[in-house]
Design a protein around this motif. Structure first.
Motif, PDB file in Angstrom:
ATOM      1  N   MET A   1       0.819  -1.192   0.000  1.00  9.46           N
ATOM      2  CA  MET A   1       0.000   0.000   0.000  1.00  9.46           C
ATOM      3  C   MET A   1       0.866   1.261   0.000  1.00  9.46           C
ATOM      4  O   MET A   1       0.624   2.170  -0.753  1.00  9.46           O
ATOM      5  N   GLN A   2       1.901   1.267   0.868  1.00  6.22           N
ATOM      6  CA  GLN A   2       2.768   2.435   0.951  1.00  6.22           C
ATOM      7  C   GLN A   2       3.537   2.635  -0.355  1.00  6.22           C
ATOM      8  O   GLN A   2       3.745   3.753  -0.788  1.00  6.22           O
ATOM      9  N   GLY A   3       3.960   1.550  -1.006  1.00  7.46           N
ATOM     10  CA  GLY A   3       4.637   1.634  -2.290  1.00  7.46           C
ATOM     11  C   GLY A   3       3.736   2.199  -3.373  1.00  7.46           C
ATOM     12  O   GLY A   3       4.177   2.916  -4.264  1.00  7.46           O
ATOM     13  N   GLN A   4       2.443   1.869  -3.306  1.00  5.42           N
ATOM     14  CA  GLN A   4       1.467   2.372  -4.283  1.00  5.42           C
ATOM     15  C   GLN A   4       1.302   3.886  -4.134  1.00  5.42           C
ATOM     16  O   GLN A   4       1.234   4.609  -5.120  1.00  5.42           O
ATOM     17  N   VAL A   5       1.219   4.372  -2.898  1.00  2.00           N
ATOM     18  CA  VAL A   5       1.086   5.809  -2.643  1.00  2.00           C
ATOM     19  C   VAL A   5       2.329   6.540  -3.132  1.00  2.00           C
ATOM     20  O   VAL A   5       2.240   7.595  -3.758  1.00  2.00           O
ATOM     21  N   LYS A   6       3.503   5.971  -2.880  1.00  2.66           N
ATOM     22  CA  LYS A   6       4.753   6.575  -3.331  1.00  2.66           C
ATOM     23  C   LYS A   6       4.788   6.651  -4.846  1.00  2.66           C
ATOM     24  O   LYS A   6       5.246   7.639  -5.417  1.00  2.66           O
ATOM     25  N   HIS A   7       4.283   5.609  -5.529  1.00  2.00           N
ATOM     26  CA  HIS A   7       4.286   5.599  -6.989  1.00  2.00           C
ATOM     27  C   HIS A   7       3.375   6.704  -7.542  1.00  2.00           C
ATOM     28  O   HIS A   7       3.717   7.367  -8.516  1.00  2.00           O
ATOM     29  N   VAL A   8       2.233   6.929  -6.905  1.00  2.00           N
ATOM     30  CA  VAL A   8       1.326   8.007  -7.322  1.00  2.00           C
ATOM     31  C   VAL A   8       1.996   9.359  -7.104  1.00  2.00           C
ATOM     32  O   VAL A   8       1.922  10.251  -7.957  1.00  2.00           O
ATOM     33  N   LYS A   9       2.689   9.516  -5.983  1.00  2.00           N
ATOM     34  CA  LYS A   9       3.402  10.765  -5.712  1.00  2.00           C
ATOM     35  C   LYS A   9       4.520  10.975  -6.731  1.00  2.00           C
ATOM     36  O   LYS A   9       4.743  12.099  -7.192  1.00  2.00           O
ATOM     37  N   ASP A  10       5.229   9.911  -7.079  1.00  2.00           N
ATOM     38  CA  ASP A  10       6.292  10.010  -8.087  1.00  2.00           C
ATOM     39  C   ASP A  10       5.725  10.495  -9.414  1.00  2.00           C
ATOM     40  O   ASP A  10       6.331  11.327 -10.095  1.00  2.00           O
ATOM     41  N   ARG A  11       4.586   9.955  -9.806  1.00  2.00           N
ATOM     42  CA  ARG A  11       3.941  10.381 -11.057  1.00  2.00           C
ATOM     43  C   ARG A  11       3.556  11.852 -11.005  1.00  2.00           C
ATOM     44  O   ARG A  11       3.789  12.599 -11.950  1.00  2.00           O
ATOM     45  N   ALA A  12       2.972  12.275  -9.885  1.00  2.00           N
ATOM     46  CA  ALA A  12       2.546  13.670  -9.747  1.00  2.00           C
ATOM     47  C   ALA A  12       3.742  14.615  -9.795  1.00  2.00           C
ATOM     48  O   ALA A  12       3.707  15.649 -10.468  1.00  2.00           O
ATOM     49  N   VAL A  13       4.801  14.269  -9.097  1.00  2.00           N
ATOM     50  CA  VAL A  13       5.999  15.117  -9.078  1.00  2.00           C
ATOM     51  C   VAL A  13       6.637  15.160 -10.472  1.00  2.00           C
ATOM     52  O   VAL A  13       7.044  16.227 -10.944  1.00  2.00           O
ATOM     53  N   ALA A  14       6.716  14.023 -11.148  1.00  2.00           N
ATOM     54  CA  ALA A  14       7.307  13.977 -12.487  1.00  2.00           C
ATOM     55  C   ALA A  14       6.516  14.852 -13.455  1.00  2.00           C
ATOM     56  O   ALA A  14       7.096  15.599 -14.250  1.00  2.00           O
ATOM     57  N   LEU A  15       5.201  14.772 -13.395  1.00  2.00           N
ATOM     58  CA  LEU A  15       4.372  15.612 -14.272  1.00  2.00           C
ATOM     59  C   LEU A  15       4.489  17.091 -13.913  1.00  2.00           C
ATOM     60  O   LEU A  15       4.530  17.949 -14.797  1.00  2.00           O
ATOM     61  N   ALA A  16       4.590  17.409 -12.624  1.00  2.00           N
ATOM     62  CA  ALA A  16       4.745  18.805 -12.206  1.00  2.00           C
ATOM     63  C   ALA A  16       6.070  19.378 -12.703  1.00  2.00           C
ATOM     64  O   ALA A  16       6.125  20.522 -13.172  1.00  2.00           O
ATOM     65  N   ILE A  17       7.130  18.596 -12.635  1.00  2.00           N
ATOM     66  CA  ILE A  17       8.430  19.063 -13.135  1.00  2.00           C
ATOM     67  C   ILE A  17       8.383  19.254 -14.652  1.00  2.00           C
ATOM     68  O   ILE A  17       8.956  20.213 -15.180  1.00  2.00           O
ATOM     69  N   LEU A  18       7.684  18.372 -15.348  1.00  2.00           N
ATOM     70  CA  LEU A  18       7.541  18.517 -16.801  1.00  2.00           C
ATOM     71  C   LEU A  18       6.796  19.810 -17.138  1.00  2.00           C
ATOM     72  O   LEU A  18       7.222  20.566 -18.020  1.00  2.00           O
ATOM     73  N   ILE A  19       5.724  20.082 -16.430  1.00  2.00           N
ATOM     74  CA  ILE A  19       4.960  21.317 -16.666  1.00  2.00           C
ATOM     75  C   ILE A  19       5.816  22.534 -16.328  1.00  2.00           C
ATOM     76  O   ILE A  19       5.843  23.515 -17.076  1.00  2.00           O
ATOM     77  N   PHE A  20       6.543  22.479 -15.216  1.00  2.00           N
ATOM     78  CA  PHE A  20       7.434  23.578 -14.851  1.00  2.00           C
ATOM     79  C   PHE A  20       8.474  23.828 -15.936  1.00  2.00           C
ATOM     80  O   PHE A  20       8.761  24.969 -16.283  1.00  2.00           O
ATOM     81  N   SER A  21       9.044  22.742 -16.489  1.00  2.00           N
ATOM     82  CA  SER A  21      10.072  22.914 -17.519  1.00  2.00           C
ATOM     83  C   SER A  21       9.490  23.548 -18.777  1.00  2.00           C
ATOM     84  O   SER A  21      10.155  24.339 -19.440  1.00  2.00           O
ATOM     85  N   LEU A  22       8.248  23.223 -19.110  1.00  2.00           N
ATOM     86  CA  LEU A  22       7.599  23.858 -20.264  1.00  2.00           C
ATOM     87  C   LEU A  22       7.385  25.346 -20.021  1.00  2.00           C
ATOM     88  O   LEU A  22       7.642  26.173 -20.903  1.00  2.00           O
ATOM     89  N   VAL A  23       6.930  25.700 -18.831  1.00  2.00           N
ATOM     90  CA  VAL A  23       6.719  27.113 -18.489  1.00  2.00           C
ATOM     91  C   VAL A  23       8.055  27.852 -18.473  1.00  2.00           C
ATOM     92  O   VAL A  23       8.175  28.972 -18.986  1.00  2.00           O
ATOM     93  N   TYR A  24       9.082  27.224 -17.912  1.00  2.00           N
ATOM     94  CA  TYR A  24      10.408  27.830 -17.851  1.00  2.00           C
ATOM     95  C   TYR A  24      10.968  28.054 -19.261  1.00  2.00           C
ATOM     96  O   TYR A  24      11.551  29.106 -19.547  1.00  2.00           O
ATOM     97  N   LEU A  25      10.787  27.068 -20.146  1.00  2.00           N
ATOM     98  CA  LEU A  25      11.252  27.215 -21.525  1.00  2.00           C
ATOM     99  C   LEU A  25      10.513  28.352 -22.229  1.00  2.00           C
ATOM    100  O   LEU A  25      11.136  29.172 -22.914  1.00  2.00           O
TER     101      LEU A  25
END
Length: 158
Positions: A1-25
């Motif tokens: 269960m804890q690994g599943q929550v971490k995986h969802v957080k990893d996805r959210a953080v990865a997508l947030a960094i991608l969006i940030f990089s687009l805005v920064y570019l």
């Protein structure tokens, strides 16, 4: 269960960094970029933004395609972020004592070693190559003033 929550957080953080990089570019392209030989104020931000976008894209791909990993519970999993943060804090102070290439080599080697990048020799060779290449790029091509010693002067004369 804890690994599943971490995986969802990893996805959210990865997508947030991608969006940030687009805005920064997008923001960096508003500045005059110039050319490699005559860079404008937006040149380095655009290069960094493009690199961040590529890395963020690869990270999103990896996070979305790969199954969740087992979370590390050893002492090393807690040491890595603390070691990297400490290294990045110490780096500017090292520049006063050592030259740029030696300081960058030590910092890169230590971070690669902490992240278990290949072998110790692999870490050394990668850190050496990256520190020399970054000095050539910034010190010689882009004419950024970096702390220098005998080795840096020799490389800049080549």
């Amino acid at each position: 269960m804890q690994g599943q929550v971490k995986h969802v957080k990893d996805r959210a953080v990865a997508l947030a960094i991608l969006i940030f990089s687009l805005v920064y570019l997008a923001g960096s392209l508003r500045l005059k970029v110039g050319t490699l030989m005559q860079p404008g104020p937006g040149f380095l931000p655009a290069v960094f933004a493009a690199a961040l976008l590529v890395i963020a894209g690869v990270n999103v791909y990896n996070v979305l395609k790969l199954p969740p990993e087992e979370e590390g519970t050893g002492w090393r999993s807690h040491l890595v972020p603390i070691g990297i943060a400490a290294t990045l804090i110490v780096f500017p102070f090292m520049l006063d004592t050592f030259s740029y290439i030696l300081s960058a080599f030590i910092v890169m080697f230590f971070m690669l070693w902490l992240l278990r990048y290949k072998s110790v020799i692999g870490c050394m060779l990668t850190a050496l190559a990256m520190s020399v290449m970054s000095h050539v790029l910034f010190g010689k091509l882009l004419k950024v003033i970096l702390p220098s010693g005998v080795l840096e002067e020799f490389i800049l004369r080549l």
